[in-house]
Design an enzyme around this catalytic site. Structure first.
Site, PDB file in Angstrom:
ATOM      1  N   ASN A   1       1.040  -1.267  -0.121  1.00  0.00           N
ATOM      2  CA  ASN A   1       0.110   0.132  -0.180  1.00  0.00           C
ATOM      3  C   ASN A   1       1.051   1.082  -0.121  1.00  0.00           C
ATOM      4  O   ASN A   1       0.330   2.086  -0.715  1.00  0.00           O
ATOM      5  CB  ASN A   1      -0.934  -0.033   1.201  1.00  0.00           C
ATOM      6  CG  ASN A   1      -2.133  -0.669   0.878  1.00  0.00           C
ATOM      7  OD1 ASN A   1      -3.134  -0.345  -0.051  1.00  0.00           O
ATOM      8  ND2 ASN A   1      -2.463  -1.771   1.549  1.00  0.00           N
TER       9      ASN A   1
ATOM     10  N   MET B   1       0.695  -2.596  11.927  1.00  0.00           N
ATOM     11  CA  MET B   1       0.177  -3.505  12.882  1.00  0.00           C
ATOM     12  C   MET B   1       0.250  -3.548  14.211  1.00  0.00           C
ATOM     13  O   MET B   1       0.175  -4.589  14.980  1.00  0.00           O
ATOM     14  CB  MET B   1       0.611  -5.271  12.307  1.00  0.00           C
ATOM     15  CG  MET B   1       0.464  -5.411  10.848  1.00  0.00           C
ATOM     16  SD  MET B   1      -1.112  -5.166  10.195  1.00  0.00           S
ATOM     17  CE  MET B   1      -1.871  -6.713  10.862  1.00  0.00           C
ATOM     18  N   ARG B   2       0.226  -2.228  14.875  1.00  0.00           N
ATOM     19  CA  ARG B   2       0.384  -2.109  16.232  1.00  0.00           C
ATOM     20  C   ARG B   2      -0.761  -1.250  16.417  1.00  0.00           C
ATOM     21  O   ARG B   2      -1.376  -0.379  15.493  1.00  0.00           O
ATOM     22  CB  ARG B   2       1.620  -1.172  16.669  1.00  0.00           C
ATOM     23  CG  ARG B   2       2.971  -2.060  16.405  1.00  0.00           C
ATOM     24  CD  ARG B   2       2.976  -3.521  16.813  1.00  0.00           C
ATOM     25  NE  ARG B   2       3.071  -3.060  18.441  1.00  0.00           N
ATOM     26  CZ  ARG B   2       3.091  -4.459  19.173  1.00  0.00           C
ATOM     27  NH1 ARG B   2       3.287  -5.619  18.687  1.00  0.00           N
ATOM     28  NH2 ARG B   2       3.036  -4.199  20.470  1.00  0.00           N
TER      29      ARG B   2
ATOM     30  N   LEU C   1      -2.498   1.543  18.465  1.00  0.00           N
ATOM     31  CA  LEU C   1      -1.993   2.951  18.855  1.00  0.00           C
ATOM     32  C   LEU C   1      -2.958   3.489  19.980  1.00  0.00           C
ATOM     33  O   LEU C   1      -4.268   3.125  19.876  1.00  0.00           O
ATOM     34  CB  LEU C   1      -1.891   3.821  17.923  1.00  0.00           C
ATOM     35  CG  LEU C   1      -1.043   3.525  16.614  1.00  0.00           C
ATOM     36  CD1 LEU C   1      -1.241   4.248  15.301  1.00  0.00           C
ATOM     37  CD2 LEU C   1       0.373   3.756  17.124  1.00  0.00           C
TER      38      LEU C   1
ATOM     39  N   HIS D   1      -7.996  -0.508   6.005  1.00  0.00           N
ATOM     40  CA  HIS D   1      -8.283  -2.021   6.670  1.00  0.00           C
ATOM     41  C   HIS D   1      -9.044  -2.853   5.296  1.00  0.00           C
ATOM     42  O   HIS D   1      -9.871  -2.551   4.704  1.00  0.00           O
ATOM     43  CB  HIS D   1      -9.349  -1.624   7.820  1.00  0.00           C
ATOM     44  CG  HIS D   1      -9.744  -3.021   8.520  1.00  0.00           C
ATOM     45  ND1 HIS D   1      -8.806  -3.388   9.246  1.00  0.00           N
ATOM     46  CD2 HIS D   1     -10.795  -3.887   8.635  1.00  0.00           C
ATOM     47  CE1 HIS D   1      -9.397  -4.631   9.802  1.00  0.00           C
ATOM     48  NE2 HIS D   1     -10.561  -4.794   9.223  1.00  0.00           N
TER      49      HIS D   1
ATOM     50  N   LEU E   1     -10.605   0.714  17.663  1.00  0.00           N
ATOM     51  CA  LEU E   1      -9.948  -0.100  16.532  1.00  0.00           C
ATOM     52  C   LEU E   1     -10.614  -0.218  15.383  1.00  0.00           C
ATOM     53  O   LEU E   1     -11.802  -0.882  15.544  1.00  0.00           O
ATOM     54  CB  LEU E   1      -9.310  -1.457  17.084  1.00  0.00           C
ATOM     55  CG  LEU E   1      -8.750  -2.236  16.307  1.00  0.00           C
ATOM     56  CD1 LEU E   1      -7.387  -1.654  16.068  1.00  0.00           C
ATOM     57  CD2 LEU E   1      -8.121  -3.627  16.876  1.00  0.00           C
ATOM     58  N   ASP E   2     -10.441   0.044  14.120  1.00  0.00           N
ATOM     59  CA  ASP E   2     -10.894  -0.346  13.102  1.00  0.00           C
ATOM     60  C   ASP E   2     -12.300   0.245  13.014  1.00  0.00           C
ATOM     61  O   ASP E   2     -13.251  -0.366  12.314  1.00  0.00           O
ATOM     62  CB  ASP E   2     -10.744  -1.717  12.573  1.00  0.00           C
ATOM     63  CG  ASP E   2      -9.477  -2.217  12.468  1.00  0.00           C
ATOM     64  OD1 ASP E   2      -8.554  -1.345  11.974  1.00  0.00           O
ATOM     65  OD2 ASP E   2      -9.288  -3.413  12.766  1.00  0.00           O
TER      66      ASP E   2
HETATM   67  C1  GRF Z   1      -3.116  -4.804   3.739  1.00  0.00           C
HETATM   68  O1  GRF Z   1      -4.015  -5.695   3.486  1.00  0.00           O
HETATM   69  C2  GRF Z   1      -3.645  -3.786   4.769  1.00  0.00           C
HETATM   70  O2  GRF Z   1      -5.149  -3.287   4.515  1.00  0.00           O
HETATM   71  C3  GRF Z   1      -3.551  -4.651   6.163  1.00  0.00           C
HETATM   72  O3  GRF Z   1      -2.439  -5.338   5.984  1.00  0.00           O
HETATM   73  C4  GRF Z   1      -1.899  -5.458   4.708  1.00  0.00           C
HETATM   74  C5  GRF Z   1      -0.677  -4.802   4.584  1.00  0.00           C
HETATM   75  O4  GRF Z   1      -0.103  -5.002   3.249  1.00  0.00           O
HETATM   76  N1  GRF Z   1      -3.826  -3.723   7.210  1.00  0.00           N
HETATM   77  P1  GRF Z   1       1.056  -4.111   2.527  1.00  0.00           P
HETATM   78  O5  GRF Z   1       1.995  -4.111   3.850  1.00  0.00           O
HETATM   79  O6  GRF Z   1       0.381  -2.836   2.386  1.00  0.00           O
HETATM   80  O7  GRF Z   1       1.434  -4.773   1.318  1.00  0.00           O
END
Ligand code: GRF
Length: 217
Positions: free
Chosen positions: A14, A90-91, A93, A109, A144-145
């Site tokens: 991303n 992936m933490r 916050l 997400h 979260l989310d």
């Molecule tokens: C993606 O699917 C994002 O939505 C999720 O984790 C994945 C990360 O992929 N939170 P990348 O690191 O952007 O390739």
């Protein structure tokens, strides 16, 4: 140009889609820094190859979340960003971190929120038998989310899909809607009212809203 810092934890695809959009001129922002919470995040090499400064704030060095959040915030603030983007970060916050960047902190997400917050979204979507799945870009709040939705893209769940196939179909859409949402933010077209997002018409005189992608194959 608006200054953007991107937070990653891993692959960084991303992040790469945002970098590609800035390079092509489709996204008129300057990505001034990439911060990872893991030294082995693959995306760090991608960022460096694109000439973007990188920093590592290793969460394992901090016993308390607040201490990690404080160093992370100081690292981010060194770049003086207008916008902070969580791209596969992936933490979780803490509240004070989220409040510090209120209204200028975006996350992507891999589900159609509010369905499937948290981890393993594709596996859970398959287990529930949903026929439509997708991804969401939203403002981050302490829940979260659960923040206000900016844009979503939906994909069909096809017979025979496994987790990897569904994830790949969603990821294509992630790479489309994230640059779009950041562009809208940079153009000053997003507004938050009562926890909902509104999108102004573009300034080019067309008066036509860009329709967000809805269903893709
Ligand atoms: C993606 O699917 C994002 O939505 C999720 O984790 C994945 C990360 O992929 N939170 P990348 O690191 O952007 O390739």
């Amino acid at each position: 140009m608006m200054r953007v810092v991107i937070l990653i934890s891993g692959r960084g695809s991303n992040m790469a889609s945002l970098l590609a959009a800035t390079a092509s001129g489709a996204l008129p922002v300057e990505i001034v820094g990439v911060v990872a919470n893991r030294a082995d995040a693959q995306g760090l090499a991608t960022a460096t190859a694109c000439g973007v400064s990188t920093r590592i704030v290793d969460h394992r060095l901090y016993a308390e979340r607040e201490a990690f959040d404080a160093v992370l915030a100081a690292t981010i603030d060194d770049f003086a960003p207008d916008l902070v983007v969580l791209a596969g970060f992936m933490r979780i916050l803490g509240d004070s971190f989220v409040r510090r960047y209120a209204g200028r902190l975006l996350n992507i997400h891999p589900s159609l929120l509010p369905a499937f917050p948290g981890l393993h979204t594709h596996r859970r979507a398959l287990a529930e038998g949903v026929r439509i799945h997708g991804c969401t870009v939203h403002f981050v709040t302490p829940d979260l989310d659960h923040g206000p939705v900016i844009v979503q893209a939906a994909v069909p769940v096809l017979d025979g899909d496994d987790e990897a196939a569904l994830a790949a179909r969603v990821l294509v859409r992630e790479h489309q809607i994230f640059p779009l949402a950041v562009r809208w933010f940079a153009e000053g077209r997003l507004h938050l009212n009562d926890g909902r997002v509104t999108l102004d018409a573009p300034q080019d005189g067309s008066g036509v809203l860009i329709a967000p992608p809805v269903v893709g194959g």
